[in-house]
Scaffold this active site. Structure first.
Site: not given
Length: 198
Positions: A156-158, A172
């Site tokens: 999703c956000h790494g 994140p």
């Protein structure tokens, strides 16, 4: 001989009603006794889950459900255990000291586990609750650093996690993957949700 006559009809009736009462009592007792076993709702609410880990091969992951969450049990290879050393400087919380997800005392070590071979962690990213993907193979890969040692990538956000569920810096995800309370019942069985003998 007694002066009273035996009423065979009455005797038959008493035996029949006694038998019917006994059958009825058993019919009522069976569901009552079985109600002591934890229901699916109780399991979802937090009842402990017993897991047989004997079939997990080195390098494999088994997923079970506890409290409605996926719990990963990863049997790490000796190479994967060795890869947990030497990169503490790249990790946000290498010894699991943060308290957002309090790590049990027995998992506050480099392997974050009771036995280094086995990792037990909740498979939910600490950022927004996504489920990271396994990226066990070491080496360069898309969305991963060239010196990747194996672990997990949250698509999703790494956010990236090593094979102990420790999050890398500047990602994140604010915290490591949660380690649920657990203990070994034997060499081949663990229980998730309890960590103290009854």
């Amino acid at each position: 001989m007694s002066d009273q006559q035996v009423d065979h009809g009455k005797r038959t009736w008493l035996i029949a009603t006694s038998c019917a009462g006994a059958v009825g009592g058993v019919a009522v007792a069976v569901p009552f006794v079985s109600s002591f076993a934890p229901s699916e709702r109780a399991k979802a609410a937090g009842a402990a889950v017993e897991v047989d880990i004997s079939a997990i091969k080195p390098g494999e992951k088994l997923t079970v459900e506890w409290r409605g969450k996926p719990v990963w049990i990863v049997r790490r290879t000796p190479e994967q255990v060795a890869a947990l050393s030497g990169h503490d400087g790249e990790l946000a919380d290498p010894m699991s000291k943060r308290t957002a997800f309090p790590t049990p005392e027995y998992a506050r070590n480099e392997a974050r586990s009771i036995k280094p071979e086995f990792m037990v962690a909740v498979g939910i990213c600490s950022h927004l609750g996504c489920s990271p993907s396994e990226k066990f193979t070491a080496g360069p890969q898309p969305s991963l650093p060239d010196d990747w040692r194996g672990g997990f990538l949250c698509p999703c956000h790494g956010s990236t996690f090593d094979l102990a569920g420790r999050v890398f810096k500047n990602k994140p995800a604010p915290d490591n993957l949660e380690v649920p309370p657990h203990m070994y019942l034997s060499d081949t069985k663990i229980i998730i949700g309890e960590d103290k003998p009854a």
